[in-house]
Design a protein around this motif. Structure first.
Motif, PDB file in Angstrom:
ATOM      1  N   LEU A  51       0.811  -1.215   0.000  1.00 28.06           N
ATOM      2  CA  LEU A  51       0.000   0.000   0.000  1.00 28.06           C
ATOM      3  C   LEU A  51       0.841   1.259   0.000  1.00 28.06           C
ATOM      4  CD1 LEU A  51      -2.707  -1.027   2.628  1.00 28.06           C
ATOM      5  CD2 LEU A  51      -2.919  -1.053   0.130  1.00 28.06           C
ATOM      6  N   GLY A  52       2.144   1.118   0.047  1.00 27.21           N
ATOM      7  CA  GLY A  52       2.995   2.299   0.097  1.00 27.21           C
ATOM      8  C   GLY A  52       2.970   2.982   1.449  1.00 27.21           C
ATOM      9  N   ILE A  53       2.669   2.210   2.509  1.00 28.55           N
ATOM     10  CA  ILE A  53       2.623   2.752   3.866  1.00 28.55           C
ATOM     11  C   ILE A  53       3.498   1.860   4.737  1.00 28.55           C
ATOM     12  CG2 ILE A  53       1.112   3.563   5.745  1.00 28.55           C
ATOM     13  CD1 ILE A  53      -1.218   3.389   3.776  1.00 28.55           C
ATOM     14  N   PRO A  54       4.818   1.963   4.587  1.00 28.81           N
ATOM     15  CA  PRO A  54       5.707   1.034   5.293  1.00 28.81           C
ATOM     16  C   PRO A  54       5.639   1.137   6.808  1.00 28.81           C
ATOM     17  CG  PRO A  54       6.961   2.821   4.277  1.00 28.81           C
ATOM     18  CD  PRO A  54       5.560   2.918   3.742  1.00 28.81           C
ATOM     19  N   GLU A  55       5.146   2.266   7.309  1.00 23.44           N
ATOM     20  CA  GLU A  55       5.059   2.430   8.759  1.00 23.44           C
ATOM     21  C   GLU A  55       3.884   1.660   9.373  1.00 23.44           C
ATOM     22  OE1 GLU A  55       3.246   6.282   6.992  1.00 23.44           O
ATOM     23  OE2 GLU A  55       4.651   4.694   6.425  1.00 23.44           O
ATOM     24  N   ALA A  56       2.990   1.138   8.547  1.00 23.58           N
ATOM     25  CA  ALA A  56       1.855   0.370   9.054  1.00 23.58           C
ATOM     26  C   ALA A  56       2.321  -0.956   9.645  1.00 23.58           C
ATOM     27  CB  ALA A  56       0.849   0.119   7.941  1.00 23.58           C
ATOM     28  N   ALA A  57       1.738  -1.329  10.768  1.00 22.16           N
ATOM     29  CA  ALA A  57       2.022  -2.636  11.367  1.00 22.16           C
ATOM     30  C   ALA A  57       1.320  -3.734  10.549  1.00 22.16           C
ATOM     31  CB  ALA A  57       1.548  -2.665  12.813  1.00 22.16           C
ATOM     32  N   ILE A  58       1.831  -4.960  10.648  1.00 17.86           N
ATOM     33  CA  ILE A  58       1.281  -6.092   9.914  1.00 17.86           C
ATOM     34  C   ILE A  58       0.729  -7.114  10.912  1.00 17.86           C
ATOM     35  CG2 ILE A  58       1.742  -7.947   8.274  1.00 17.86           C
ATOM     36  CD1 ILE A  58       2.072  -5.200   7.065  1.00 17.86           C
ATOM     37  N   LEU A  59      -0.471  -7.600  10.641  1.00 17.61           N
ATOM     38  CA  LEU A  59      -1.050  -8.689  11.426  1.00 17.61           C
ATOM     39  C   LEU A  59      -1.332  -9.860  10.499  1.00 17.61           C
ATOM     40  CD1 LEU A  59      -2.234  -9.924  13.994  1.00 17.61           C
ATOM     41  CD2 LEU A  59      -4.400  -8.768  13.469  1.00 17.61           C
ATOM     42  N   ASP A  60      -0.587 -10.944  10.669  1.00 20.23           N
ATOM     43  CA  ASP A  60      -0.774 -12.164   9.879  1.00 20.23           C
ATOM     44  C   ASP A  60      -1.897 -12.976  10.517  1.00 20.23           C
ATOM     45  OD1 ASP A  60      -0.628 -14.434   8.371  1.00 20.23           O
ATOM     46  OD2 ASP A  60       1.409 -14.971   8.966  1.00 20.23           O
ATOM     47  N   LEU A  61      -2.947 -13.234   9.744  1.00 16.52           N
ATOM     48  CA  LEU A  61      -4.105 -13.951  10.284  1.00 16.52           C
ATOM     49  C   LEU A  61      -3.944 -15.461  10.259  1.00 16.52           C
ATOM     50  CD1 LEU A  61      -7.057 -11.867   8.789  1.00 16.52           C
ATOM     51  CD2 LEU A  61      -6.062 -11.725  11.081  1.00 16.52           C
ATOM     52  N   ALA A  62      -2.907 -15.961   9.592  1.00 16.19           N
ATOM     53  CA  ALA A  62      -2.747 -17.412   9.469  1.00 16.19           C
ATOM     54  C   ALA A  62      -2.742 -18.139  10.820  1.00 16.19           C
ATOM     55  CB  ALA A  62      -1.490 -17.733   8.669  1.00 16.19           C
ATOM     56  N   PRO A  63      -2.078 -17.619  11.855  1.00 15.13           N
ATOM     57  CA  PRO A  63      -2.079 -18.336  13.140  1.00 15.13           C
ATOM     58  C   PRO A  63      -3.452 -18.428  13.798  1.00 15.13           C
ATOM     59  CG  PRO A  63      -0.251 -16.780  13.047  1.00 15.13           C
ATOM     60  CD  PRO A  63      -1.152 -16.466  11.893  1.00 15.13           C
ATOM     61  N   PHE A  64      -4.411 -17.631  13.312  1.00 10.84           N
ATOM     62  CA  PHE A  64      -5.741 -17.612  13.923  1.00 10.84           C
ATOM     63  C   PHE A  64      -6.775 -18.390  13.105  1.00 10.84           C
ATOM     64  CE2 PHE A  64      -3.422 -13.747  15.038  1.00 10.84           C
ATOM     65  CZ  PHE A  64      -3.394 -13.870  16.417  1.00 10.84           C
ATOM     66  N   LYS A  65      -6.300 -19.131  12.116  1.00 11.42           N
ATOM     67  CA  LYS A  65      -7.210 -19.953  11.335  1.00 11.42           C
ATOM     68  C   LYS A  65      -7.928 -20.937  12.246  1.00 11.42           C
ATOM     69  CE  LYS A  65      -7.412 -23.086   7.363  1.00 11.42           C
ATOM     70  NZ  LYS A  65      -6.628 -23.749   6.293  1.00 11.42           N
ATOM     71  N   ALA A  66      -9.242 -21.007  12.121  1.00  8.13           N
ATOM     72  CA  ALA A  66     -10.034 -21.846  13.016  1.00  8.13           C
ATOM     73  C   ALA A  66      -9.750 -23.328  12.776  1.00  8.13           C
ATOM     74  CB  ALA A  66     -11.520 -21.558  12.827  1.00  8.13           C
TER      75      ALA A  66
END
Length: 210
Positions: A178-193
């Motif tokens: 998105l061109g917003i390198p300061e944004a934090a990242i949350l990977d949802l893979a570990p929360f797969k049901a």
């Protein structure tokens, strides 16, 4: 100040849990990008946060009337002009000016064009400009830069940064930069049901009927 708080959330698609045990907070002045493979539940999570479907489990907390949600649809009235579309949304949210939105998303040269005559990228820019007239501090965006060229992605990134600088917050789901390198990242893979037989949560309703 925390603008959005999620605690032990589980969400469902088609009556089946797709994410569970999800907790995070989003503070004023910050952006968070959701990542994960197709089908992980990014859109389902955003729809749940926006109140378009109920959560299966857990809690969502935010100040009342604080969220502006932009999904895959641009939310435009095709027979109205660019100006009329933004005036409509400004009236819905009780704000008094669309001038900043026109400038920020480079729509000045299109003000009298009906939405139906715009290109896909122009429609997307107009759809995103709606955010700027809501006056809402929490932006929740699903694949916001679809159909945008590099210059328009940069416009969007600048709009997000300006929003954050004014004390807003942004939660965005995307596969691309998105061109917003300061944004934090949350990977949802570990929360797969997990499947119920493996100790996961069972879905309690069928969203086809919502």
């Amino acid at each position: 100040m925390t603008m959005l708080s999620v605690d032990n959330l589980a969400v469902t698609r088609g009556g089946l849990a797709v994410l569970e045990g999800l907790s995070f907070g989003l503070d004023a002045g910050h952006a968070l990008v959701l990542r994960g493979p197709n089908g992980i539940g990014k859109t389902t999570l955003l729809r749940t946060l926006a109140g378009l479907q109920p959560a299966l489990h857990g809690s969502i907390s935010m100040p009342p009337e604080s969220m502006a949600y932009a999904g895959h649809s641009d939310g435009l009235k095709s027979t109205l002009t660019v100006t009329e579309n933004l005036d409509f949304w400004a009236s819905v949210y009780g704000t008094d000016s669309i001038e900043g939105a026109l400038d920020r998303m480079n729509l000045r040269g299109l003000t009298e064009r009906p939405a139906m005559s715009l290109s896909a990228g122009q429609k997307r820019r107009l759809g995103l400009a709606r955010l700027l007239v809501t006056g809402r501090p929490v932006w929740v965006l699903d694949e916001p830069t679809v159909s945008l060229d590099a210059a328009s992605v940069a416009l969007f990134a600048d709009a997000v940064r300006a929003h954050l600088a004014q004390g807003g917050a942004a939660l965005m789901a995307t596969h691309i930069d998105l061109g917003i390198p300061e944004a934090a990242i949350l990977d949802l893979a570990p929360f797969k049901a997990k499947p119920p037989e493996q100790g996961g949560i069972s879905g309690a309703f069928d969203e086809a009927f919502i």
